[in-house]
Motif scaffolding. Structure first.
Motif, PDB file in Angstrom:
ATOM      1  N   HIS A 345       0.852  -1.198   0.000  1.00 12.12           N
ATOM      2  CA  HIS A 345       0.000   0.000   0.000  1.00 12.12           C
ATOM      3  C   HIS A 345       0.885   1.246   0.000  1.00 12.12           C
ATOM      4  N   TRP A 346       0.267   2.390  -0.345  1.00 12.90           N
ATOM      5  CA  TRP A 346       0.974   3.655  -0.474  1.00 12.90           C
ATOM      6  C   TRP A 346       1.015   4.403   0.850  1.00 12.90           C
ATOM      7  N   HIS A 347       2.092   5.174   1.030  1.00 10.25           N
ATOM      8  CA  HIS A 347       2.228   6.073   2.177  1.00 10.25           C
ATOM      9  C   HIS A 347       2.484   7.485   1.660  1.00 10.25           C
ATOM     10  N   ASP A 348       1.900   8.468   2.316  1.00 11.14           N
ATOM     11  CA  ASP A 348       2.206   9.875   2.078  1.00 11.14           C
ATOM     12  C   ASP A 348       3.179  10.329   3.160  1.00 11.14           C
ATOM     13  N   LEU A 349       4.340  10.849   2.724  1.00  9.73           N
ATOM     14  CA  LEU A 349       5.422  11.162   3.637  1.00  9.73           C
ATOM     15  C   LEU A 349       5.890  12.597   3.422  1.00  9.73           C
ATOM     16  N   GLN A 350       6.422  13.188   4.459  1.00  9.19           N
ATOM     17  CA  GLN A 350       6.942  14.547   4.357  1.00  9.19           C
ATOM     18  C   GLN A 350       8.317  14.590   3.714  1.00  9.19           C
ATOM     19  N   SER A 351       9.046  13.488   3.789  1.00  6.91           N
ATOM     20  CA  SER A 351      10.391  13.457   3.207  1.00  6.91           C
ATOM     21  C   SER A 351      10.807  12.008   3.020  1.00  6.91           C
ATOM     22  N   TRP A 352      11.923  11.828   2.316  1.00 11.45           N
ATOM     23  CA  TRP A 352      12.515  10.494   2.181  1.00 11.45           C
ATOM     24  C   TRP A 352      13.995  10.568   2.561  1.00 11.45           C
ATOM     25  N   PRO A 353      14.460   9.631   3.409  1.00 11.87           N
ATOM     26  CA  PRO A 353      13.693   8.603   4.101  1.00 11.87           C
ATOM     27  C   PRO A 353      12.715   9.233   5.091  1.00 11.87           C
ATOM     28  N   PRO A 354      11.705   8.485   5.493  1.00 11.56           N
ATOM     29  CA  PRO A 354      10.727   9.067   6.415  1.00 11.56           C
ATOM     30  C   PRO A 354      11.368   9.389   7.752  1.00 11.56           C
ATOM     31  N   PRO A 355      10.963  10.492   8.366  1.00 13.48           N
ATOM     32  CA  PRO A 355      11.521  10.847   9.673  1.00 13.48           C
ATOM     33  C   PRO A 355      11.280   9.725  10.686  1.00 13.48           C
ATOM     34  N   GLY A 356      12.262   9.538  11.559  1.00 11.95           N
ATOM     35  CA  GLY A 356      12.082   8.569  12.632  1.00 11.95           C
ATOM     36  C   GLY A 356      12.731   7.222  12.393  1.00 11.95           C
ATOM     37  N   THR A 357      13.494   7.058  11.303  1.00 20.48           N
ATOM     38  CA  THR A 357      14.173   5.784  11.103  1.00 20.48           C
ATOM     39  C   THR A 357      15.347   5.664  12.085  1.00 20.48           C
ATOM     40  N   VAL A 358      15.577   4.466  12.558  1.00 20.37           N
ATOM     41  CA  VAL A 358      16.691   4.176  13.455  1.00 20.37           C
ATOM     42  C   VAL A 358      17.479   2.998  12.874  1.00 20.37           C
ATOM     43  N   THR A 359      18.761   2.928  13.201  1.00 18.38           N
ATOM     44  CA  THR A 359      19.609   1.870  12.689  1.00 18.38           C
ATOM     45  C   THR A 359      19.489   0.622  13.547  1.00 18.38           C
ATOM     46  N   ASP A 360      19.117  -0.461  12.917  1.00 13.65           N
ATOM     47  CA  ASP A 360      18.999  -1.765  13.569  1.00 13.65           C
ATOM     48  C   ASP A 360      20.175  -2.614  13.094  1.00 13.65           C
ATOM     49  N   VAL A 361      21.125  -2.873  13.976  1.00 18.34           N
ATOM     50  CA  VAL A 361      22.334  -3.614  13.625  1.00 18.34           C
ATOM     51  C   VAL A 361      22.092  -5.104  13.809  1.00 18.34           C
ATOM     52  N   ARG A 362      22.361  -5.874  12.752  1.00 19.53           N
ATOM     53  CA  ARG A 362      22.237  -7.330  12.824  1.00 19.53           C
ATOM     54  C   ARG A 362      23.558  -7.948  12.389  1.00 19.53           C
ATOM     55  N   GLU A 367      27.444 -19.687  12.054  1.00 19.48           N
ATOM     56  CA  GLU A 367      26.631 -20.870  11.756  1.00 19.48           C
ATOM     57  C   GLU A 367      25.480 -20.555  10.805  1.00 19.48           C
ATOM     58  N   GLY A 368      25.467 -19.324  10.242  1.00 18.36           N
ATOM     59  CA  GLY A 368      24.452 -18.957   9.263  1.00 18.36           C
ATOM     60  C   GLY A 368      23.288 -18.180   9.826  1.00 18.36           C
ATOM     61  N   GLY A 369      23.389 -17.753  11.067  1.00 22.24           N
ATOM     62  CA  GLY A 369      22.325 -16.967  11.663  1.00 22.24           C
ATOM     63  C   GLY A 369      22.520 -15.476  11.425  1.00 22.24           C
ATOM     64  N   LEU A 370      21.509 -14.716  11.807  1.00 25.40           N
ATOM     65  CA  LEU A 370      21.525 -13.255  11.717  1.00 25.40           C
ATOM     66  C   LEU A 370      20.854 -12.764  12.989  1.00 25.40           C
ATOM     67  N   ALA A 371      21.578 -12.017  13.827  1.00 28.36           N
ATOM     68  CA  ALA A 371      21.044 -11.693  15.143  1.00 28.36           C
ATOM     69  C   ALA A 371      21.558 -10.342  15.607  1.00 28.36           C
ATOM     70  N   THR A 372      20.869  -9.783  16.591  1.00 23.23           N
ATOM     71  CA  THR A 372      21.291  -8.521  17.186  1.00 23.23           C
ATOM     72  C   THR A 372      22.438  -8.720  18.166  1.00 23.23           C
ATOM     73  N   GLU A 373      22.667  -9.965  18.612  1.00 26.27           N
ATOM     74  CA  GLU A 373      23.756 -10.258  19.536  1.00 26.27           C
ATOM     75  C   GLU A 373      25.077 -10.406  18.793  1.00 26.27           C
ATOM     76  N   LEU A 374      26.159 -10.021  19.451  1.00 19.35           N
ATOM     77  CA  LEU A 374      27.479 -10.202  18.869  1.00 19.35           C
ATOM     78  C   LEU A 374      27.745 -11.682  18.628  1.00 19.35           C
ATOM     79  N   PRO A 375      28.405 -12.022  17.525  1.00 22.29           N
ATOM     80  CA  PRO A 375      28.706 -13.427  17.253  1.00 22.29           C
ATOM     81  C   PRO A 375      29.828 -13.930  18.162  1.00 22.29           C
TER      82      PRO A 375
END
Length: 561
Positions: A345-362, A367-375
């Motif tokens: 679906h469509w979103h109407d936004l004031q700017s791109w990227p949308p305000p409020g994005t935060v960095t999620d480190v994975r 062993e082939g996983g992807l996690a927020t914890e340090l390997p």
């Protein structure tokens, strides 16, 4: 007879531009106007004018391109004229009857400036002049807009409609130092056939796979690709493969990125999540915003030539121009309209990227996983053999099939490594440019890192979201290569295609790493020799480190709506 032609033209427009209702005006076409250039060359153009009473406030539209004055873009030009806009549609130097030799990008600034000055002197010019067009027709807009604004503002465009485009084709030709073979050689074959009027071969090439082109993709050295695909050398292709450094004067003379902030006229941009120019177009948008401009942006679920883009392109361009030149009410509730894939679906936004994005480190786990914890450490290894290169699976291209594909079978290859998180307990929306930071070592002097994010559905499908590539150890990458540490590992940053995607509850985020996507990108022979002449292929052992203090990871820009 004239009435019949008008009806036929409207019917064709409705078929080609699905969802576009032809405007109220019949049109007249004056073919083969001769537009003088400063060096005495004359470029041919068609003038398409609306019949009957029109709003005198509407601007004259200029379109400049190399693909001829018939076909899909001609239908767009006629659709604009039916809305009341006079349209001048010009063939670039050396194409479709225009004088001179076609050298992509090189002549567009001087020829475009001469054309704009000529248009404003014509009796049919309405007083305001705007530019319009997709792809190369967008490049021709960027080529003149900033320079004219700085040096001759009276002749600068009064607005720009920039569709799936960018102002620096060198940056996509050598994408982070990897040669975009499929696009560069495929486009070269198409344009060379146009110039030599091999129209049957051109048509057949659009309808079925081209055996010569497939053979050319595998040719070594790269310099032989045009000869195999076309039966002759093509001067611009030879220039492209010979200039790996984007800092070479060959490329800098045709880049107009630096002048983007100089454009003060209103700008409308439209692009798609699977377009070949997407990252650079969004960076141009950011340049304009940073300069205090207010560009309008539409981001849809499209590739470079998706048919579904026809109606939004025409309808939103017309609304944008009417708003700015006649004072018509705006049809937009926000400057940015963006389609959220995954949620559909469509979103109407004031700017791109949308305000409020935060960095999620994975972090990538050994062993082939992807996690927020340090390997816990370790190394992932795979073999890349350029004699059997990792194939390209989907991805942005000049073909209509650029959307998401299922990577399940592809990920079973020994030269593709995959890291997946656990099923999500709640949806996650990624909005922006993901960045992979891979601690990487190769047994060869040069190597590529190709990184792709996939959305793994509960039924097992692994669907493409976005990807990106970076080459190290080459002539073109030397100035930006990260230094190796004591163990020979480098932290290689790979910026992926921008995305706006929701991973649903129960889905899994997957990161796929390999060392190529052939023939989308030319395979890396491994030696670091000049790409134009390298012929020997070197098998490579590639290693991804999960050791602290800098384990391999991906940074996801996550947005909470």
């Amino acid at each position: 007879m004239n009435m019949l032609r008008q009806r036929l033209s409207r019917w064709i427009q409705a078929r080609v531009l699905q969802g576009v209702v032809p405007g109220p005006h019949d049109i007249a076409i004056r073919k083969n106007l001769r537009v003088p250039m400063d060096d005495g060359a004359e470029l041919l153009a068609d003038l398409i004018t609306p019949l009957g009473d029109t709003d005198p406030q509407l601007p004259t539209i200029v379109i400049r391109g190399p693909y001829g004055r018939s076909g899909p873009v001609a239908n767009q030009a006629r659709a604009l004229a039916r809305e009341g806009f006079p349209v001048l549609f010009q063939s670039c130097r050396g194409t479709w009857g225009s004088d001179g030799v076609f050298t992509p990008q090189i002549d567009e600034q001087r020829d475009g400036i001469a054309t704009h000055r000529w248009v404003r002197k014509q009796p049919w010019c309405t007083g305001s002049v705007v530019t319009y067009g997709p792809s190369y027709m967008g490049f021709t807009q960027w080529a003149v807009a900033g320079k004219l604004q700085n040096e001759d503002p009276a002749n600068a465009p009064d607005a720009l409609c920039l569709l799936v485009t960018m102002p620096d084709f060198g940056a996509i030709t050598w994408d982070n130092a990897a040669f975009s073979l499929r696009n560069a050689l495929g486009w070269t074959q198409m344009m060379d056939r146009m110039i030599h009027r091999q129209l049957l071969a051109l048509a057949l090439g659009q309808l079925r796979p081209d055996g010569k082109l497939r053979k050319a993709f595998d040719a070594l050295p790269l310099a032989d690709g045009d000869r195999i695909a076309n039966g002759r050398r093509v001067h611009w292709y030879q220039d492209w493969v010979a200039h790996e450094r984007l800092t070479d004067q060959y490329w800098t003379q045709q880049s107009h990125t630096a002048s983007v902030p100089d454009v003060t006229a209103p700008v409308f941009m439209i692009t798609g999540w699977y377009d070949i120019f997407l990252p650079w177009q969004l960076r141009n948008y950011a340049q304009l915003v940073e300069a205090g401009r207010s560009p309008r942006l539409t981001l849809g679920p499209w590739g470079h030539i998706s048919r579904g883009m026809g109606a939004p392109t025409i309808n939103e361009s017309v609304s944008f121009l009417r708003e700015h030149f006649t004072g018509a009410p705006s049809t937009r509730v926000a400057p940015v309209r963006a389609y959220l894939t995954g949620a559909e679906h469509w979103h109407d936004l004031q700017s791109w990227p949308p305000p409020g994005t935060v960095t999620d480190v994975r972090y990538l786990q050994s062993e082939g996983g992807l996690a927020t914890e340090l390997p816990e450490g370790g190394t992932t290894r795979y073999i890349y053999d350029p004699a059997d290169p990792t194939p390209a699976l989907g991805g942005p291209s000049l073909q209509p099939n650029s959307g998401p594909v299922d990577n399940t079978a592809h990920e079973r290859r020994d030269d593709v490594t995959v890291f997946r998180d656990e099923p999500l307990g709640a949806p996650v929306t990624v909005a922006g440019e993901p960045v992979a930071r891979i601690r990487f070592r190769s047994s060869q002097p040069s190597a590529d890192l190709f990184v792709r994010i996939c959305d793994v559905h509960p039924d097992g499908r692994s669907m493409t979201v976005c990807d990106g590539i970076r080459r190290i150890g080459s002539i073109g990458s030397a100035a930006t290569d990260p230094e190796p540490d004591a163990d020979g590992f480098r932290e290689v940053e790979v910026r992926l295609w921008p995305t706006f995607h929701r991973f649903g509850s129960g889905h899994r985020i997957s990161v796929q790493i390999s060392s190529g996507a052939h023939p989308r990108y030319a395979r890396n022979p491994g030696s670091g020799e000049p790409a134009v002449s390298a012929v020997t292929l070197h098998r490579a052992t590639q290693e991804i480190s999960h050791d602290t203090p800098a384990p391999s990871r991906i940074d996801l820009p996550v947005w909470s709506s």
